[in-house]
Design a protein around this motif. Structure first.
Motif, short mmCIF file in Angstrom:
data_model
loop_
_atom_site.label_atom_id
_atom_site.label_comp_id
_atom_site.label_asym_id
_atom_site.label_seq_id
_atom_site.Cartn_x
_atom_site.Cartn_y
_atom_site.Cartn_z
N ILE A 133 -6.91 -0.08 36.45
CA ILE A 133 -7.92 -0.38 37.46
C ILE A 133 -7.35 -0.05 38.84
O ILE A 133 -6.21 -0.38 39.15
CB ILE A 133 -8.34 -1.86 37.39
N SER A 176 -6.71 -0.72 42.56
CA SER A 176 -6.62 -1.96 43.33
C SER A 176 -7.50 -1.93 44.57
O SER A 176 -7.74 -2.95 45.19
CB SER A 176 -5.17 -2.24 43.70
N GLN A 193 -11.65 -0.87 42.50
CA GLN A 193 -11.86 -1.51 41.19
C GLN A 193 -12.40 -0.57 40.12
O GLN A 193 -12.89 -1.01 39.09
CB GLN A 193 -12.79 -2.73 41.31
N ASN A 238 -3.30 -5.78 41.20
CA ASN A 238 -4.39 -6.18 40.30
C ASN A 238 -4.12 -7.53 39.65
O ASN A 238 -5.04 -8.32 39.45
CB ASN A 238 -4.63 -5.11 39.23
N ASN A 289 -4.85 -10.09 42.26
CA ASN A 289 -6.30 -10.20 42.44
C ASN A 289 -6.96 -10.95 41.28
O ASN A 289 -7.91 -11.70 41.49
CB ASN A 289 -6.94 -8.83 42.61
#
Length: 165
Positions: free
Chosen positions: A100, A102, A105, A135, A138
């Protein structure tokens, strides 16, 4: 060559080398975790939950590399040292963290090429491990629905200044 030789002295020598390597890696992990816990600005460390990783059958060389991973030992050492300092350890699901972007997304398996991550949508170019670390951070923030109450400086993995090239 020593394993192929198979003599008693060759086996003794291999054992001695093995013990030396184990002591070296244990010392390295101790020093690393000690240095991490020394940072007084960190309140939480975020680690991947790697308990799902099961040994798979790879070729001989890859099996050796996988079996020598010290992630469980690193986790154990960091846990007990962080507990002593009052630092929290949180775990997140590592699924797709390296695929993914960062920034935007976007999830793309092809974006990661060896050590570099390059997003096809927003053209972000960053080291793949740093992208995955962002990620992971997050994911923790999203899972705890923390936005402004937990500043980025309180999380061990800070988002670096990333320049698109």
């Amino acid at each position: 060559k020593l394993q192929a030789k198979g003599t008693r002295s060759a086996k003794r020598f291999l054992k001695r080398i093995s013990r030396k390597e184990k002591r070296f890696s244990l010392n390295f992990l101790h020093c690393l975790t000690k240095k991490l816990v020394k940072n007084k600005n960190v309140k939480t460390y975020v680690l991947e939950n790697l308990s799902r990783i099961k040994p798979k059958k790879y070729n001989k060389k890859s099996n050796k590399v996988v079996s020598n991973w010290g992630f469980k030992l690193f986790e154990t050492l960091l846990k007990y040292k962080a507990e002593q300092k009052g630092i929290e350890i949180k775990f997140v699901d590592p699924m797709y963290t390296s695929q993914i972007c960062s920034c935007c997304q976007n999830q793309d398996k092809e974006s990661r090429n060896k050590g570099m991550y390059r997003c096809g949508v927003c053209d972000l170019r960053i080291h793949s491990d740093i992208n995955a670390a962002i990620n992971i951070k997050n994911k923790l923030l999203k899972s705890q629905k923390l936005s402004s109450s937990l500043s980025l400086k309180q999380v061990a993995v800070n988002q670096p200044n990333v320049n698109n090239e």
